[in-house]
Structures are given as structure tokens and as C-alpha cells.
Scaffold this active site. Structure first.
Site, mmCIF file in Angstrom:
data_model
loop_
_atom_site.group_PDB
_atom_site.id
_atom_site.type_symbol
_atom_site.label_atom_id
_atom_site.label_comp_id
_atom_site.label_asym_id
_atom_site.label_seq_id
_atom_site.Cartn_x
_atom_site.Cartn_y
_atom_site.Cartn_z
ATOM 1 N N GLU A 190 1.243 -0.519 -4.976
ATOM 2 C CA GLU A 190 0.248 0.484 -5.320
ATOM 3 C C GLU A 190 0.864 1.869 -5.393
ATOM 4 O O GLU A 190 1.510 2.311 -4.464
ATOM 5 C CB GLU A 190 -0.841 0.549 -4.246
ATOM 6 C CG GLU A 190 -1.874 1.603 -4.544
ATOM 7 C CD GLU A 190 -2.215 2.517 -3.382
ATOM 8 O OE1 GLU A 190 -3.254 3.174 -3.479
ATOM 9 O OE2 GLU A 190 -1.463 2.608 -2.398
ATOM 10 N N ASP A 242 0.817 -1.202 0.000
ATOM 11 C CA ASP A 242 0.000 0.000 0.000
ATOM 12 C C ASP A 242 0.863 1.270 0.000
ATOM 13 O O ASP A 242 1.935 1.285 0.602
ATOM 14 C CB ASP A 242 -0.864 -0.030 1.263
ATOM 15 C CG ASP A 242 -1.652 1.229 1.465
ATOM 16 O OD1 ASP A 242 -2.546 1.490 0.656
ATOM 17 O OD2 ASP A 242 -1.383 1.969 2.434
HETATM 18 C C1 LIG Z 1 -5.393 2.001 -2.987
HETATM 19 C C2 LIG Z 1 -5.070 2.046 -1.538
HETATM 20 O O1 LIG Z 1 -4.940 1.018 -0.901
HETATM 21 N N1 LIG Z 1 -4.986 3.213 -0.967
HETATM 22 C C3 LIG Z 1 -4.720 3.385 0.432
HETATM 23 C C4 LIG Z 1 -3.442 4.114 0.562
HETATM 24 O O2 LIG Z 1 -3.148 4.387 1.868
HETATM 25 C C5 LIG Z 1 -4.105 5.166 2.517
HETATM 26 C C6 LIG Z 1 -3.619 5.376 3.904
HETATM 27 O O3 LIG Z 1 -3.284 4.159 4.475
HETATM 28 C C7 LIG Z 1 -5.461 4.500 2.484
HETATM 29 O O4 LIG Z 1 -6.433 5.364 3.003
HETATM 30 C C8 LIG Z 1 -5.824 4.148 1.077
HETATM 31 O O5 LIG Z 1 -7.018 3.426 1.034
#
Ligand SMILES: CC(=O)N[C@H]1CO[C@H](CO)[C@@H](O)[C@@H]1O
Ligand SMILES: *[C@@H]1O[C@H](CO)[C@@H](O)[C@H](O)[C@H]1NC(C)=O
Length: 582
Positions: free
Chosen positions: A294, A225
Site C-alpha cells: 500500500e 501497510d
Molecule cells: C490504507 C491503509 O491501510 N492505511 C493505513 C496506513 O497506516 C496507518 C497507520 O497504521 C493507518 O491508520 C491506515 O489505515
């Protein structure tokens, strides 16, 4: 002559099967990845929030739709300020989702059915209630420098003030003063999500241990993430330059250019480290554990990560800004082409239509486009990721400000929350026509179920006489098992304002034409320039909305020189040999 030919074919068939073996694809290249947002998938205990037992009870859904890998958004202990992305223990399960044993059961049951399990790895930050952070606040070793602490600078009246102008992804401050420690800590997201300090080798080792914990249990892969935010420059006196984007208020993340807090080169080392930790573990099929990362970046930047040991960088080109309402055939071809042309040789493409952070594709294109979009996603060359609900064409739900749960939305207040709130794309999966769509027995689920659940639900779509999104999804997933779709070439065919079409084929296999009208008007086109002299095809799959002449349906033979498609209509056509035509 005939004998000679069959001998040649025999030799070739031996030879060719050898080639196929050598180029055997890995599981993550052949399977669809299905993203589960555990809070919203299926509730087993009637508290209005989905859980692991709920997922276990629905494993047959994955079998039914032909999905061979699931990815679960976080289910770890968490105060739920950011609904699980604020983790207070990386190696346990939050009671709201169940227990570690439930997770083990889920893993075993999935593996029995040959379904791989990918979990979310959130390395950037922890919850402010994580024991590491609590110890860090107290200045206790070895946790003292586990987070990004600074004294700040001296303000005019002698008080300490924040050291720079950096902004949170969710809007506003990144520096939070801590009374007890008398220092500021850095948080790229919420103040309840302090960033870990990756310049501390002990942090790296602890996070590697998290990977080891789950790998040892048998988890098949991780989805990393928010990788972009992993590192910040050490010199916190550096202010980030203004982006000069018109109309963006000072509070908003996009107000600055994130040259000191985003995508720093140090990320490479972190990814390599995680890869090494994963490689300590063997797998039954001999394929190393899978890693997908990601981040929203240009193709050049995301592809650079491939060299560091990650298998796929998520390709969010179709998501953000992605396939907007006005994106026609040529526009979609261009987006798809970015992935194919920027990818280094021997790397594997991937495509995504939606996730738990962005608007659902049906919100951008209308409910009627669900089938056309799934047809695109599942017939392109590369790994598709499906966000739960896309298989039934789920739509977003309007959530009034008063009921809004997402902190990102709440941060922007009543005036602007709809631009940012992620609640509308996170509503419960619609299973059947029962109360709360069979998602929960609770009177009120954590987010509202869409009003359309009586018709748009898994059960109804399974048995529907008219082709439903679910039925088409299942059909396309089966079609993907065919070599031509798994690893065959993809060659563009007719492309115009309306149509995006392509030919999928591999040696010796049937050849397919996929053609979809993404435009706003009817389009009648001649495909014979792209079909190697073939001029007849047979329809294998269609989008189901064939309400007008020529009423395309399965098994219908169609001349390739004049295929008429209305907006949101699409066909998968097997090209017939001329011989068959005679
Ligand atoms: C796509 C994804 O997983 N986004 C996450 C990125 O990190 C933030 C903070 O942890 C999350 O709120 C998102 O959902
Ligand atoms: C996480 O939870 C497990 C199981 O309760 C526990 O053994 C472990 O110490 C916890 N980890 C941390 C960092 O608190």
C-alpha cells in the site's frame, strides 16, 4: 474445403489450449479481492464490534457475490488507538475479534470454498504497549534499538528539544519525549504508534518471523501497510523543505515535502526480504504467497516496486484524488490509461475504488453511480479490489464531532474533522432490515448504521425485483470468469466528455463492448468504428436504471451505431457476428 477448415480448427484448438495453459493466470489475477474491515463486517457476540466469528458466519456472502479472495484489515491485539493499526502482538488475535483458533477456522472454511485469505501486515510501527517497545524504553537488549530513538538537540534553556521539523501523517509532532529513557522516539502516525527501526537487522528478522508465522498457518498472502514511511534518513538534523502548498497550515502533513521520511530507496531491501521469507513456504497450487503493498505514489514509483518481489502495488489512482464528482468519460479513461501505459511489460494491472482511509465512491459520485462504478471496476483488465459495502452501494454516514472515533479526524478539531475523519466510510455493513441492519444485537454499534439500511441491505437486494447493486455485482463477477474479461485485450472505443467505453476480447471468445456514461448529459454514440465491422450486439448486463427510451434490458439486441446512454447508465454488450445478423 469444409473438411480442410475443420482440420485447421482442430489443430488450432489443440495448439490454442496449449497457449492458454502456458499463460495460466494466478489466483490473484483472476479473483476479485474483497477488503473486510473486521470491526464493521459482522458482530457475532453483541458487543457492537465486528469479529472473526461474524466473518465466518457470512462466508457464503463471498461465494454469493463471486469473490475468491478476502483481505482482512488488522485483527491483532491492539489498544485500538488507531483501530488495530497499532499492534501490540503481531502473531495473535485481539479478544474483541476472537481467538487464534477462530482465525484458523476462518482460514479452513475459506479454503474449503476455494477462497484465498490475505492478511494485513503492518511493518512500519507497533503499539507503544507492544512488549518490544516497553523493553526498548527500559533500554533492554535486544530491544534497545528496535525503535528510532534520538537525544534531540539542546534548547536555549538547556532542555532537550526535538531535532527537526518533520510532521506526522496524522498532523503535528513526530517526536515524542520519553521521560524514562530520556530520549525522543519517532512516530510517523500517532504517538501511540512508535516506528520500528529497520536499520536494525534484528527488527527485520523479527518481522520476517511474523510473516513466517502466518504463512506456515496457511495464509495466502499479505497486504503491506504504509510502506512509504518505513525508513527515515539516519541524520535527524535534516529539516524537510516546505511544500509551499497554499492554505496548508504548519501542523498538517502536506506542509512539508517529505524527502527524508518518505519512499527511501532502502524500502527495496525490506520488500525483497519479506518475499524471501514468504517463498520459504510451499502452497498447494504452486503459486507463491501473494504480496500487495500500500502506498499513494506516482505510477513510476509504485511500479518500481514490482521488481522487488511484490506482486501488486495497489493502484489508488481511482481513489485519491480519484474519480471526483466532475470526472467524466475522458477523465476516467485518462486515469485508467495511466495504469495501463505505465505498467512494465508482463506486469499485471489493478484497480481500487475505495478503502478504509478514503471517501466512499458513492460519497463522491452519489448513490446512483454505484452500479456504473462497479461495472467499470469489474470489467477493466486487471485485479479489482472491492471495499466492503461497495457491492450494495453503501453510502457514508454523517458522524457528529462528539461521536467521532477516528484519531485522524479528532486531531483536526471540530472545525476540520470532516476533512480527515475516516469514520463515515467505516460504518457497519448493512445485512438486512432488522435492528442495526442485522450487523449486531447490541443497542449501539461502534459506529452508526446508515438510515437507509431498510432498503440498502444485502438481504433486500438479493430478492429485489428491480436489479439491485448486489445482483449486478454478482452478475459481473460471473462474467469476469469469461476469458475475454480475465485476460483478453482491452481496446478503447468511444471516449468523450460523457462516455468511456472499451472492447474486451480474446482469441476465439465472444467479444464485448462495455460502455458507461460518466458525464452529466445524455449521450448517443456510434460504436461501429471500433467493432470490426459488426453492427449489432446483445445486452448481457446493464446498470438497471433504464427508466427511459429505449428501455435497455438483458438479451435485447441493439444496433451499435446509435446507443443512447443517460448519466450513470452503462451496458455490457456482446458483439454479434454479422452472420447471425442475416
Ligand atoms: C490504507 C491503509 O491501510 N492505511 C493505513 C496506513 O497506516 C496507518 C497507520 O497504521 C493507518 O491508520 C491506515 O489505515
Ligand atoms: C504474542 O502472543 C502469543 C500468544 O499469546 C505469545 O506466545 C507471544 O509471545 C506474543 N508475542 C509477543 C511479541 O509478545
Amino acid at each position: 474445403m469444409r473438411v480442410g477448415l475443420s482440420l485447421l480448427l482442430l489443430i488450432c484448438s489443440v495448439f490454442c489450449s496449449e497457449i492458454t495453459d502456458k499463460t495460466k493466470l494466478k489466483w490473484w489475477q483472476t479473483s476479485i479481492i474483497y477488503q473486510i474491515y473486521p470491526r464493521s463486517f459482522k458482530d457475532s457476540d453483541g458487543d457492537g464490534v465486528g469479529d472473526l466469528k461474524g466473518i465466518i458466519s457470512k462466508i457464503d456472502h463471498f461465494v454469493y457475490i463471486g469473490v475468491k479472495a478476502i483481505w482482512l484489515s488488522p485483527f491483532y491485539p491492539s489498544p485500538m488507538k488507531d483501530f488495530g493499526y497499532d499492534i501490540s502482538n503481531h502473531t495473535d488475535v485481539d479478544p474483541i475479534f476472537g481467538t487464534l483458533d477462530d482465525f484458523r477456522t476462518l482460514l479452513t472454511e475459506c479454503h474449503k470454498r476455494d477462497i484465498k485469505v490475505i492478511i494485513d501486515f503492518v511493518p512500519n510501527h507497533t503499539s507503544d504497549l507492544h512488549p518490544w517497545f516497553l523493553a526498548s524504553v527500559r533500554g533492554e537488549e535486544p530491544y534497545k534499538d528496535f525503535y528510532v530513538w534520538t537525544d534531540g538537540i539542546e534548547g536555549p534553556d538547556g532542555t532537550r528539544i526535538k531535532p527537526n521539523n518533520w510532521l506526522s501523517v496524522f498532523g503535528g509532532e513526530v517526536w515524542k519525549w520519553n521521560e524514562q529513557r530520556q530520549q525522543f522516539y519517532y512516530h510517523a502516525f500517532l504517538e501511540e504508534q512508535p516506528d520500528l527501526n529497520y536499520r536494525n537487522p534484528k527488527v527485520i528478522e523479527e518481522m520476517n518471523n511474523v510473516i513466517r508465522f502466518w504463512s506456515e498457518m496457511g495464509v495466502d498472502g499479505i497486504r503491506v501497510d504504509a510502506i512509504t514511511n518505513l525508513y527515515e534518513v539516519e541524520d535527524v538534523s535534516l529539516n524537510e523543505p516546505l511544500s509551499e502548498k497554499p492554505g496548508v497550515p504548519e501542523f498538517q502533513y502536506e506542509y512539508l515535502n517529505h524527502i527524508y521520511t518518505s519512499n527511501l530507496p532502502e524500502i527495496e531491501g525490506a520488500i525483497r526480504g519479506w518475499r524471501n521469507a514468504m517463498n520459504e513456504f510451499k502452497t498447494e497450487d504452486g503459486v507463491p504467497r501473494f504480496m500487495v503493498v500500500e502506498f499513494y505514489e506516482t505510477p513510476e514509483k509504485r511500479n518500481a516496486y514490482l521488481g522487488y518481489g511484490c506482486d501488486l502495488p495497489f493502484n489508488f489512482d481511482l481513489v485519491d484524488p480519484g474519480i471526483t464528482a466532475d470526472c467524466g468519460g475522458r477523465c476516467i479513461r485518462d486515469m485508467v490509461d495511466i495504469e495501463y501505459s505505465a505498467l512494465p511489460k508482463h506486469s499485471w494491472p489493478n484497480f481500487v475504488l475505495g478503502n478504509h482511509d478514503r471517501k466512499r465512491i458513492t460519497k463522491k459520485r452519489g448513490a446512483g453511480a454505484a452500479n456504473a462504478m462497479n461495472m467499470l471496476l469489474l470489467t477493466l483488465r486487471g485485479t479489482p479490489t472491492t471495499y466492503y459495502g461497495e457491492e450494495i452501494g453503501m453510502e457514508e454516514v454523517y458522524v457528529p464531532f462528539e461521536d467521532t472515533k477516528d484519531p485522524w479526524g479528532l486531531n483536526y478539531g471540530k472545525e476540520r474533522y470532516t476533512e480527515f475523519s475516516r469514520d463515515p466510510c467505516r460504518t457497519p455493513l448493512q445485512w438486512n432490515g432488522d435492528s442495526q441492519s442485522g450487523f449486531t444485537t447490541a443497542e449501539k454499534p461502534w459506529l452508526p448504521v446508515h438510515d437507509n439500511y431498510r432498503t440498502v441491505n444485502v438481504e433486500t437486494q438479493k430478492t429485489s425485483k428491480e436489479l439491485s447493486p448486489l445482483q449486478l455485482y454478482k452478475q459481473l463477477a460471473e462474467l469476469r470468469e469469461n476469458t475475454a474479461f480475465q485476460k483478453g485485450d482491452l481496446k478503447y472505443a468511444v471516449v468523450n466528455d460523457n462516455i468511456f467505453s472499451y472492447i474486451r476480447n480474446s482469441v476465439g471468445d465472444p467479444r464485448y463492448l462495455v460502455t458507461i456514461n460518466f458525464g452529466k448529459t445524455n449521450s448517443k454514440d456510434d460504436y461501429t468504428d471500433y467493432t470490426d465491422g459488426r453492427f449489432l450486439g446483445r445486452i448481457i448486463a446493464h446498470t438497471g436504471n433504464m427508466k427511459n427510451e429505449p428501455f435497455y434490458k438483458e438479451d435485447m439486441e441493439v444496433p451499435l451505431n446509435g446507443i443512447l446512454l443517460q448519466p450513470d447508465q452503462g451496458l455490457v454488450i456482446e458483439l454479434l457476428n454479422k452472420r447471425q445478423e442475416l
